[in-house]
Design an enzyme around this catalytic site. Structure first.
Site, PDB file in Angstrom:
ATOM      1  N   GLN A  41      46.809  48.023  41.255  1.00 22.55           N
ATOM      2  CA  GLN A  41      46.232  46.707  40.986  1.00 22.55           C
ATOM      3  C   GLN A  41      47.320  45.644  41.131  1.00 22.55           C
ATOM      4  OE1 GLN A  41      44.515  43.859  40.693  1.00 22.55           O
ATOM      5  NE2 GLN A  41      43.001  44.803  39.344  1.00 22.55           N
ATOM      6  N   GLU A  82      39.369  45.353  35.355  1.00 28.72           N
ATOM      7  CA  GLU A  82      40.416  45.587  34.355  1.00 28.72           C
ATOM      8  C   GLU A  82      40.413  44.517  33.267  1.00 28.72           C
ATOM      9  OE1 GLU A  82      45.269  46.179  34.017  1.00 28.72           O
ATOM     10  OE2 GLU A  82      44.222  46.691  35.866  1.00 28.72           O
ATOM     11  N   ASN A 116      33.362  39.908  50.456  1.00 27.67           N
ATOM     12  CA  ASN A 116      33.493  38.971  49.332  1.00 27.67           C
ATOM     13  C   ASN A 116      34.634  37.988  49.524  1.00 27.67           C
ATOM     14  OD1 ASN A 116      31.581  39.542  46.911  1.00 27.67           O
ATOM     15  ND2 ASN A 116      32.076  41.546  47.743  1.00 27.67           N
TER      16      ASN A 116
END
Length: 283
Positions: A41, A82, A116
């Site tokens: 991440q 998250e 997206n």
């Protein structure tokens, strides 16, 4: 405590769909202590105040939108959500709703991420992190990323460059206190402390992008005509030059060496000169 559903996350996780599970996709309640963050991440900083607000929202209305996880032998790894997962822990939830992806579902997530990225409501930091993820984890080039999202390669490159900024500036960018344009103007400043100082001043005093660019240029080492570079001027001199430019409304340059120097104010018209005189002679 029974988990409730509600609250939306931001950041990179917003780029990956987390709506109703598709046909055949496992959808279940998972204990929060069995979920671990994704080591890949890009986002590593979370605003505690913002998380607290999301946690209060979860307590009030629950967690409506599920996380996206991948099942591992030791539990689950987060793919998306998250921020919501952290807020759910703060809210005291014992379990959260999650869509469980299988290992070979990466292709569909990649496609969703690209789709997206074409949205217009992304934060600059989320957009930059997503571009970097596509390049680092999915092996795309900057040109390929640009082609897939319908933007120029320079746009993608400039977005990714924002991630080089010091954490303090990224925090201001993430919170919406700095725009992407303001942040890009800080990139030429090699001293992270000075860059952070200028960023904070820009926020507190409402600086324009142009003012930040002037501060960045003022900090850069100047070259002699012989070609040998001079040392960067002291930070306090650059600071005064920037403040004078802001207060007088005209470009100010300070030449400084060996504890002495000169100050130059540039103007383009007699009107500029008259306004400068009025400011200097005011009580």
């Amino acid at each position: 405590m029974t988990s409730r559903r509600g609250g939306l996350g931001r950041g990179l996780s917003t780029l990956i769909p987390t709506g109703e599970p598709q046909k055949g996709t496992p959808y279940r309640e998972i204990p929060v202590n069995l979920i671990q963050p994704n080591p890949s991440q890009p986002r590593t900083r979370y605003n505690e105040e913002s998380l607290g607000g999301l946690a209060r929202s979860i307590i009030e209305v629950g967690l409506l939108q599920p996380l996206v996880v991948q099942e591992m032998e030791t539990g689950y790894v987060l793919i998306a959500g998250e921020r919501r997962w952290r807020a759910a822990q703060m809210a005291g939830l014992e379990s959260v709703p999650a869509i469980v992806r299988i290992a070979d579902d990466t292709g569909s997530l990649l496609q969703a991420l690209v789709e997206n990225l074409q949205r217009e409501d992304l934060t600059p930091l989320a957009e930059a992190s997503a571009y970097k993820l596509l390049i680092d984890k999915h092996g795309l080039t900057q040109q390929e990323v640009a082609h897939r999202v319908g933007k120029g390669r320079a746009t993608v490159a400039n977005s990714i460059r924002l991630l080089r900024l010091p954490p303090a500036i990224l925090e201001l960018l993430e919170n919406g206190q700095l725009t992407a344009g303001h942040a890009r103007a800080l990139l030429p400043i090699s001293d992270p402390k000075y860059a952070s100082h200028i960023a904070k001043r820009a926020v507190s005093e409402g600086w324009t992008v142009r003012q930040i660019e002037e501060a960045a240029k003022a900090r850069a080492p100047r070259r002699k005509t012989s070609g040998s570079p001079r040392k960067a001027r002291p930070a306090e001199v650059v600071e005064l030059e920037t403040r004078l430019t802001s207060q007088l409304g005209l470009p100010v340059s300070i030449s400084y060496r060996d504890q002495k120097g000169s100050l130059r104010v540039s103007f383009k018209s007699v009107d500029d000169l008259q306004r400068l005189f009025a400011k200097l002679s005011a009580d």
